[in-house]
Design a protein around this motif. Structure first.
Motif, mmCIF file in Angstrom:
data_model
loop_
_atom_site.group_PDB
_atom_site.id
_atom_site.type_symbol
_atom_site.label_atom_id
_atom_site.label_comp_id
_atom_site.label_asym_id
_atom_site.label_seq_id
_atom_site.Cartn_x
_atom_site.Cartn_y
_atom_site.Cartn_z
ATOM 1 N N ARG A 72 -8.353 30.798 -0.775
ATOM 2 C CA ARG A 72 -9.748 30.748 -1.164
ATOM 3 C C ARG A 72 -9.860 30.409 -2.639
ATOM 4 N NH1 ARG A 72 -12.283 36.317 0.322
ATOM 5 N NH2 ARG A 72 -14.149 35.500 -0.784
ATOM 6 N N ASP A 73 -10.948 29.720 -2.982
ATOM 7 C CA ASP A 73 -11.272 29.411 -4.356
ATOM 8 C C ASP A 73 -12.623 30.066 -4.628
ATOM 9 O OD1 ASP A 73 -12.087 28.327 -6.767
ATOM 10 O OD2 ASP A 73 -11.193 26.379 -6.361
ATOM 11 N N ASN A 74 -12.606 31.213 -5.271
ATOM 12 C CA ASN A 74 -13.841 31.967 -5.476
ATOM 13 C C ASN A 74 -14.789 31.253 -6.450
ATOM 14 O OD1 ASN A 74 -13.175 33.939 -3.623
ATOM 15 N ND2 ASN A 74 -12.311 35.312 -5.169
ATOM 16 N N ALA A 75 -14.255 30.406 -7.303
ATOM 17 C CA ALA A 75 -15.116 29.638 -8.205
ATOM 18 C C ALA A 75 -15.903 28.574 -7.446
ATOM 19 C CB ALA A 75 -14.284 28.990 -9.302
ATOM 20 N N LYS A 76 -15.348 28.117 -6.311
ATOM 21 C CA LYS A 76 -16.010 27.090 -5.502
ATOM 22 C C LYS A 76 -16.652 27.654 -4.244
ATOM 23 C CE LYS A 76 -13.028 23.307 -7.037
ATOM 24 N NZ LYS A 76 -12.090 22.227 -6.619
ATOM 25 N N ASN A 77 -16.578 28.971 -4.076
ATOM 26 C CA ASN A 77 -17.153 29.616 -2.882
ATOM 27 C C ASN A 77 -16.623 28.983 -1.589
ATOM 28 O OD1 ASN A 77 -18.610 31.174 -4.637
ATOM 29 N ND2 ASN A 77 -20.586 30.243 -4.190
ATOM 30 N N THR A 78 -15.342 28.741 -1.556
ATOM 31 C CA THR A 78 -14.747 28.028 -0.432
ATOM 32 C C THR A 78 -13.450 28.697 0.013
ATOM 33 O OG1 THR A 78 -15.702 25.933 -1.219
ATOM 34 C CG2 THR A 78 -13.909 25.785 0.381
ATOM 35 N N VAL A 79 -13.266 28.740 1.320
ATOM 36 C CA VAL A 79 -12.012 29.201 1.899
ATOM 37 C C VAL A 79 -11.399 28.031 2.666
ATOM 38 C CG1 VAL A 79 -13.128 30.116 3.981
ATOM 39 C CG2 VAL A 79 -10.899 31.002 3.270
ATOM 40 N N TYR A 80 -10.079 27.966 2.651
ATOM 41 C CA TYR A 80 -9.361 26.853 3.257
ATOM 42 C C TYR A 80 -8.380 27.347 4.310
ATOM 43 C CZ TYR A 80 -10.943 24.696 -1.098
ATOM 44 O OH TYR A 80 -11.702 24.247 -2.160
ATOM 45 N N LEU A 81 -8.055 26.452 5.223
ATOM 46 C CA LEU A 81 -6.970 26.704 6.171
ATOM 47 C C LEU A 81 -6.121 25.437 6.216
ATOM 48 C CD1 LEU A 81 -5.784 28.801 8.155
ATOM 49 C CD2 LEU A 81 -6.958 27.542 9.982
ATOM 50 N N GLN A 82 -4.959 25.517 5.611
ATOM 51 C CA GLN A 82 -3.995 24.414 5.665
ATOM 52 C C GLN A 82 -3.169 24.573 6.930
ATOM 53 O OE1 GLN A 82 -3.493 21.713 3.537
ATOM 54 N NE2 GLN A 82 -2.063 21.031 5.127
ATOM 55 N N MET A 83 -3.180 23.548 7.767
ATOM 56 C CA MET A 83 -2.484 23.608 9.044
ATOM 57 C C MET A 83 -1.410 22.533 9.078
ATOM 58 S SD MET A 83 -5.717 24.213 11.592
ATOM 59 C CE MET A 83 -6.374 22.563 11.366
ATOM 60 N N ASN A 84 -0.178 22.961 9.202
ATOM 61 C CA ASN A 84 0.964 22.045 9.252
ATOM 62 C C ASN A 84 1.662 22.143 10.598
ATOM 63 O OD1 ASN A 84 0.464 21.380 6.526
ATOM 64 N ND2 ASN A 84 1.800 23.031 5.815
ATOM 65 N N SER A 85 2.483 21.150 10.894
ATOM 66 C CA SER A 85 3.267 21.132 12.143
ATOM 67 C C SER A 85 2.378 21.396 13.343
ATOM 68 C CB SER A 85 4.399 22.160 12.071
ATOM 69 O OG SER A 85 5.238 21.922 10.968
ATOM 70 N N LEU A 86 1.278 20.705 13.397
ATOM 71 C CA LEU A 86 0.313 20.945 14.471
ATOM 72 C C LEU A 86 0.879 20.539 15.826
ATOM 73 C CD1 LEU A 86 -2.895 19.876 12.581
ATOM 74 C CD2 LEU A 86 -2.524 22.096 13.653
ATOM 75 N N GLU A 87 0.478 21.294 16.826
ATOM 76 C CA GLU A 87 0.936 21.109 18.204
ATOM 77 C C GLU A 87 -0.282 20.897 19.098
ATOM 78 O OE1 GLU A 87 2.680 24.888 18.746
ATOM 79 O OE2 GLU A 87 4.415 24.496 17.437
ATOM 80 N N PRO A 88 -0.109 20.242 20.232
ATOM 81 C CA PRO A 88 -1.253 20.079 21.152
ATOM 82 C C PRO A 88 -1.911 21.418 21.501
ATOM 83 C CG PRO A 88 0.526 18.648 21.814
ATOM 84 C CD PRO A 88 1.069 19.499 20.696
#
Length: 122
Positions: A72-88
């Motif tokens: 999360r970046d509290n200065a930007k009021n944003t939360v992220y989800l980085q997703m790697n090695s994605l599967e069906p």
């Protein structure tokens, strides 16, 4: 009250990556623990990851541990989800959510975004 808007979903090939974003507006962002959920057709909604109000503590479901990263970046009021090695099997509608409780593993959230679709092709 807080309003949440997700972005970043789409179509990706297996093994690829995506980063989801969730922008919050309304009440002070740092008042909320944030979480990411997903729901596939015919399946229950699953809590994938959660992050504390300061960002210093995180929780991950076993199904995504080591592949997904919440931040999360509290200065930007944003939360992220980085997703790697994605599967069906990761194909689902992904939503962010907010709550006042500090218990990261608790699935009960008060506020929800509208969701963004992630589709992983084989």
């Amino acid at each position: 009250q807080v309003q949440l808007v997700e972005s970043g979903g789409g179509l990706v090939q297996a093994g690829g990556s995506l980063r989801l974003s969730c922008a919050a507006s309304g009440r002070t962002f740092t008042s909320y623990t944030m979480g990411w959920f997903r729901q596939a057709p015919g399946k229950e909604r699953e809590l994938l990851a959660a992050i504390s109000k300061s960002g210093g503590t995180t929780y991950y479901a076993d199904s995504v541990k080591g592949r997904f990263t919440i931040s999360r970046d509290n200065a930007k009021n944003t939360v992220y989800l980085q997703m790697n090695s994605l599967e069906p099997e990761d194909t689902a509608a992904y939503s962010c959510a907010a709550k006042s409780s500090i218990v990261l593993s608790n699935r009960e959230y008060a506020y929800w975004g509208q969701g963004t679709q992630v589709t992983v092709s084989s």
